[in-house]
Design a protein around this motif. Structure first.
Motif, mmCIF file in Angstrom:
data_model
loop_
_atom_site.group_PDB
_atom_site.id
_atom_site.type_symbol
_atom_site.label_atom_id
_atom_site.label_comp_id
_atom_site.label_asym_id
_atom_site.label_seq_id
_atom_site.Cartn_x
_atom_site.Cartn_y
_atom_site.Cartn_z
ATOM 1 N N HIS A 218 0.855 -1.188 0.000
ATOM 2 C CA HIS A 218 0.000 0.000 0.000
ATOM 3 C C HIS A 218 0.892 1.239 0.000
ATOM 4 O O HIS A 218 1.579 1.518 0.979
ATOM 5 C CB HIS A 218 -0.913 -0.007 1.226
ATOM 6 N N MET A 219 0.853 1.986 -1.122
ATOM 7 C CA MET A 219 1.733 3.152 -1.279
ATOM 8 C C MET A 219 0.935 4.376 -1.722
ATOM 9 O O MET A 219 1.395 5.179 -2.526
ATOM 10 C CB MET A 219 2.847 2.842 -2.280
ATOM 11 N N ARG A 220 -0.260 4.530 -1.207
ATOM 12 C CA ARG A 220 -1.073 5.697 -1.557
ATOM 13 C C ARG A 220 -0.352 6.980 -1.164
ATOM 14 O O ARG A 220 0.050 7.165 -0.023
ATOM 15 C CB ARG A 220 -2.434 5.650 -0.848
ATOM 16 N N GLY A 221 -0.216 7.883 -2.143
ATOM 17 C CA GLY A 221 0.384 9.180 -1.887
ATOM 18 C C GLY A 221 1.878 9.175 -1.667
ATOM 19 O O GLY A 221 2.456 10.212 -1.311
ATOM 20 N N ALA A 222 2.548 8.042 -1.857
ATOM 21 C CA ALA A 222 3.995 7.954 -1.623
ATOM 22 C C ALA A 222 4.767 8.688 -2.722
ATOM 23 O O ALA A 222 4.280 8.860 -3.843
ATOM 24 C CB ALA A 222 4.426 6.498 -1.552
ATOM 25 N N LEU A 223 5.985 9.096 -2.385
ATOM 26 C CA LEU A 223 6.885 9.732 -3.342
ATOM 27 C C LEU A 223 8.142 8.891 -3.461
ATOM 28 O O LEU A 223 8.842 8.655 -2.481
ATOM 29 C CB LEU A 223 7.261 11.145 -2.886
ATOM 30 N N LEU A 224 8.419 8.425 -4.693
ATOM 31 C CA LEU A 224 9.613 7.640 -4.964
ATOM 32 C C LEU A 224 10.442 8.393 -5.996
ATOM 33 O O LEU A 224 9.936 8.758 -7.063
ATOM 34 C CB LEU A 224 9.253 6.249 -5.513
#
Length: 518
Positions: A218-224
């Motif tokens: 779950h990576m909602r809204g993550a910045l990579l």
């Protein structure tokens, strides 16, 4: 062996609190003084040696009867390296808002539950670790050093082949790795899932290749993002997960790679931003041989790099006008249904106005020519009961294929297209036959031919004579009974005979191809 007399005041407080599971809070209550970023300035009154923590977790101070021992420490500067490699840790470890002088080594350890939240540490090594509960790293800032002198990548968080019965929680964490690998978790088994939400930031590659995530990622809204101009920011090659959630503003400034990943439920990029590598010379998404049930690709904006879906298989595809870049690799991509996002509503793509033109233009984004994307699209239309649309797609396939042929074959292809639409428009042959019949009837009806044998044969009929010229098989008795003294009309008769053969050959060739494909 540590002596109680050797312990500092905060260490004694922790030593005494451990058997009863009480928390030792060294924070002052003044926000400016308690900022973890400035933990390097905290003095002896807030410093605890890592060896003291390790000693307590390994049984240096027995638990009190009727109490559950637990190490709970907040607002401390931890000096030295916390080395618990290979340890059998029977007690929970909970560290909050702590500043680590050196990294944390949990490699090969077995533990009940580990929580290092809101803290700053120069790396956490947890390869081969076994955690029966949760691994909680919320709001922590993990930073690796530069590449080692041996030119090995230094990872900020290593979970290689780790097994966590609960969840791995990285919500709000910031993981930075100048050596390129921010998170290295190949072979990770996280039964409760991996959570990288609430402002999670990774600067460097997040590697979860071969990971097993029954609880999903779950990576909602993550910045990579990647420290270099080119590179992969997320690698999930051959991972197995229940769901992959990259929605609600998820941003990848680099390549997202899902090669061979298997998702038993949803794969969503709804509202995501896939910028691709900063130099613009790499793909935004590589999902070769990926498998998913529901694939939601309704992005916030069009990807800057290519999208590679070769060999991927999904049951349901959701897309929009913002989903596809100029180059999309679709060879081998299989889908069961397609829905489009229009003004926030999901609608069936089949049956929409310009649906075929839109989908054919989508296929044309693939470099070169491949028949499979056209066959897949036609199959989808056919299953939905839109046979006419399926034939239009297959006609577009033949026109695309024609561009790859040599000149003579292209000429024959244009002829097939104009006469019978490659067999998908056989009614065109009737149009041509009617037009040529009308031309012959009008031309021959204004002149009188000469009989081959005087007094024999049926009377001259312009319509029947023209049809006799156009139909190459059999005969109506007119073509052999009359001839023309006018060279122009005689040549017209020859041309109609030639057109008749061309039409018949094209019709047979086109219909045969259609029957073979269907």
């Amino acid at each position: 062996m540590l002596s109680y007399d050797e312990l500092t005041s905060p260490e004694r407080a922790l030593w005494d609190a451990f058997p009863e599971g009480r928390r030792v809070d060294l924070r002052t209550g003044v926000p400016e003084d308690d900022r973890v970023a400035g933990g390097g300035q905290w003095g002896p009154g807030r410093t605890v040696r890592a060896v003291v923590i390790a000693a307590l977790l390994l049984g240096a101070n027995a638990a009190q009867p009727g109490a559950v021992a637990c190490l709970r420490l907040a607002g401390a500067r931890i000096s030295g390296r916390l080395n618990l490699a290979g340890a059998q840790i029977a007690h929970d470890l909970r560290l909050e808002d702590c500043w680590f002088e050196e990294g944390v080594d949990l490699s090969g350890a077995s533990a009940q539950s580990i929580a290092i939240t809101g803290s700053r540490a120069p790396g956490v090594e947890a390869g081969m670790t076994r955690v029966e509960g949760r691994l909680d790293l919320r709001r922590s800032r993990l930073e690796s050093g530069a590449v080692s002198p041996l030119h090995r990548r230094v990872t900020a968080l290593s979970l290689i082949n780790a097994r966590v019965s609960g969840a791995v929680n990285l919500n709000g964490a910031e993981v930075t790795a100048p050596g390129e690998w921010a998170v290295s978790a190949g072979g990770l088994v996280a039964e409760g899932g991996v959570y990288c939400q609430d402002g999670f930031v990774a600067r460097g590659e997040v590697r979860l290749m071969g990971a097993q995530l029954p609880g999903g990622l779950h990576m909602r809204g993550a910045l990579l993002e990647h420290p270099g101009r080119r590179g992969v920011v997320l690698a999930l090659d051959n991972a197995v997960a229940s769901t992959l959630d990259f929605s609600d503003g998820f941003t990848a400034n680099g390549t997202v790679r899902l090669r061979g990943a298997r998702i038993s439920d949803d794969l969503t990029f709804e509202g995501a931003v896939l910028n691709g590598p900063r130099d613009g010379h790499g793909p935004s998404l590589v999902a070769v041989l990926m498998q998913a049930v529901d694939f939601d690709f309704t992005l916030a904006r069009t990807p800057s790099g290519t999208v590679d879906l070769r060999g991927a298989q999904v049951s349901h595809l959701h897309d929009s006008d913002r989903s596809w870049p100029d180059v999309v690799e679709l060879d081998g991509f299989v889908y069961g249904s397609v829905k489009v996002d229009e003004a926030g509503e999901r609608r069936e793509a089949v049956g929409r106005r310009d649906s075929v033109a839109h989908r054919v233009a989508w296929i044309r984004r693939s470099p070169g020519y491949s028949p499979q994307p056209y066959e897949q699209l036609a199959s989808w239309y056919r299953k939905a009961g839109h046979d006419d649309d399926a034939r239009r797609v297959l006609l577009a396939k033949q026109r695309h294929r024609r561009r790859t042929l040599h000149r003579a074959a292209r000429v024959w292809g244009h002829l097939l297209d104009a006469t019978v639409g490659y067999g998908y428009r056989p009614w065109l042959a009737g149009v041509w036959l009617l037009a040529l019949t009308l031309l012959g009837t009008l031309s021959f009806g204004t002149h009188s031919p000469h009989p081959v044998k005087q007094g024999e044969g049926a009377p001259f009929q312009p319509v029947v004579y023209t049809l006799d010229l156009l139909i190459p098989i059999g005969g109506l008795g007119q073509r052999t009974a009359w001839y023309w003294s006018s060279d122009g009309l005689q040549w017209l008769a020859y041309l109609l005979i030639a057109f008749g053969w061309v039409l018949t050959t094209a019709l047979i060739a086109g219909v045969t191809r259609t029957l073979q494909k269907n």
